[in-house]
Design a protein around this motif. Structure first.
Motif, short mmCIF file in Angstrom:
data_model
loop_
_atom_site.label_atom_id
_atom_site.label_comp_id
_atom_site.label_asym_id
_atom_site.label_seq_id
_atom_site.Cartn_x
_atom_site.Cartn_y
_atom_site.Cartn_z
N GLN A 66 8.96 8.24 -0.66
CA GLN A 66 8.59 6.99 -1.31
C GLN A 66 9.34 6.87 -2.63
O GLN A 66 9.51 7.84 -3.35
CB GLN A 66 7.08 6.97 -1.59
N ARG A 67 9.78 5.65 -2.94
CA ARG A 67 10.41 5.40 -4.24
C ARG A 67 9.99 4.01 -4.72
O ARG A 67 9.49 3.21 -3.94
CB ARG A 67 11.92 5.52 -4.17
N ALA A 68 10.23 3.75 -5.98
CA ALA A 68 9.89 2.44 -6.54
C ALA A 68 10.76 1.38 -5.89
O ALA A 68 11.95 1.57 -5.69
CB ALA A 68 10.10 2.45 -8.05
N ASP A 69 10.14 0.26 -5.53
CA ASP A 69 10.86 -0.86 -4.93
C ASP A 69 11.69 -1.54 -6.01
O ASP A 69 11.19 -1.89 -7.07
CB ASP A 69 9.88 -1.84 -4.31
N ARG A 70 12.96 -1.75 -5.76
CA ARG A 70 13.85 -2.34 -6.76
C ARG A 70 13.67 -3.85 -6.89
O ARG A 70 14.13 -4.44 -7.86
CB ARG A 70 15.31 -2.04 -6.38
N HIS A 75 5.74 -1.99 -6.97
CA HIS A 75 5.62 -1.69 -5.54
C HIS A 75 6.46 -0.47 -5.19
O HIS A 75 7.40 -0.13 -5.86
CB HIS A 75 6.08 -2.88 -4.69
N ARG A 76 6.08 0.17 -4.08
CA ARG A 76 6.83 1.33 -3.59
C ARG A 76 7.31 1.04 -2.18
O ARG A 76 6.70 0.27 -1.45
CB ARG A 76 5.97 2.59 -3.62
N THR A 77 8.40 1.66 -1.81
CA THR A 77 8.96 1.47 -0.47
C THR A 77 9.35 2.83 0.10
O THR A 77 9.65 3.76 -0.64
CB THR A 77 10.18 0.53 -0.49
N ALA A 78 9.31 2.93 1.43
CA ALA A 78 9.68 4.18 2.10
C ALA A 78 11.19 4.16 2.36
O ALA A 78 11.75 3.17 2.79
CB ALA A 78 8.93 4.32 3.40
#
Length: 87
Positions: A66-70, A75-78
């Motif tokens: 998981q990382r921060a959504d750019r 939000h986070r994104t896989a």
């Protein structure tokens, strides 16, 4: 010019396991492989058996994190990475 076969199994006890592995790979790709001489196989059939064996020996590695959504703050994104060997 004479031809010399250098395909030797380094560990003689492994021959039975390699033969079993080859038979399983042939069954998976639908090639009718028999014990002993298989000179009646086409190059395509023999290659598909060898290719299936290599495919089984070199699996694809997958990592997901998981990382921060750019694009959306908070939000986070896989993210998934797949790594494998290519010929």
């Amino acid at each position: 010019m004479s031809s010399k076969n250098t395909n030797q199994i380094n560990i003689p006890e492994a021959r039975a396991a390699m033969d079993k592995f080859k038979m399983e790979a042939a069954a998976e790709v639908g090639v009718n492989l028999k014990e002993g001489y298989n000179g009646d196989l086409t190059s395509r059939e023999a290659g598909s058996v060898g290719g299936q064996m290599v495919k089984k020996m070199t699996p694809v590695r997958t990592v997901t994190f998981q990382r921060a959504d750019r694009t959306a703050a908070g939000h986070r994104t896989a993210v998934t990475y797949r790594a494998g060997l290519r010929a």
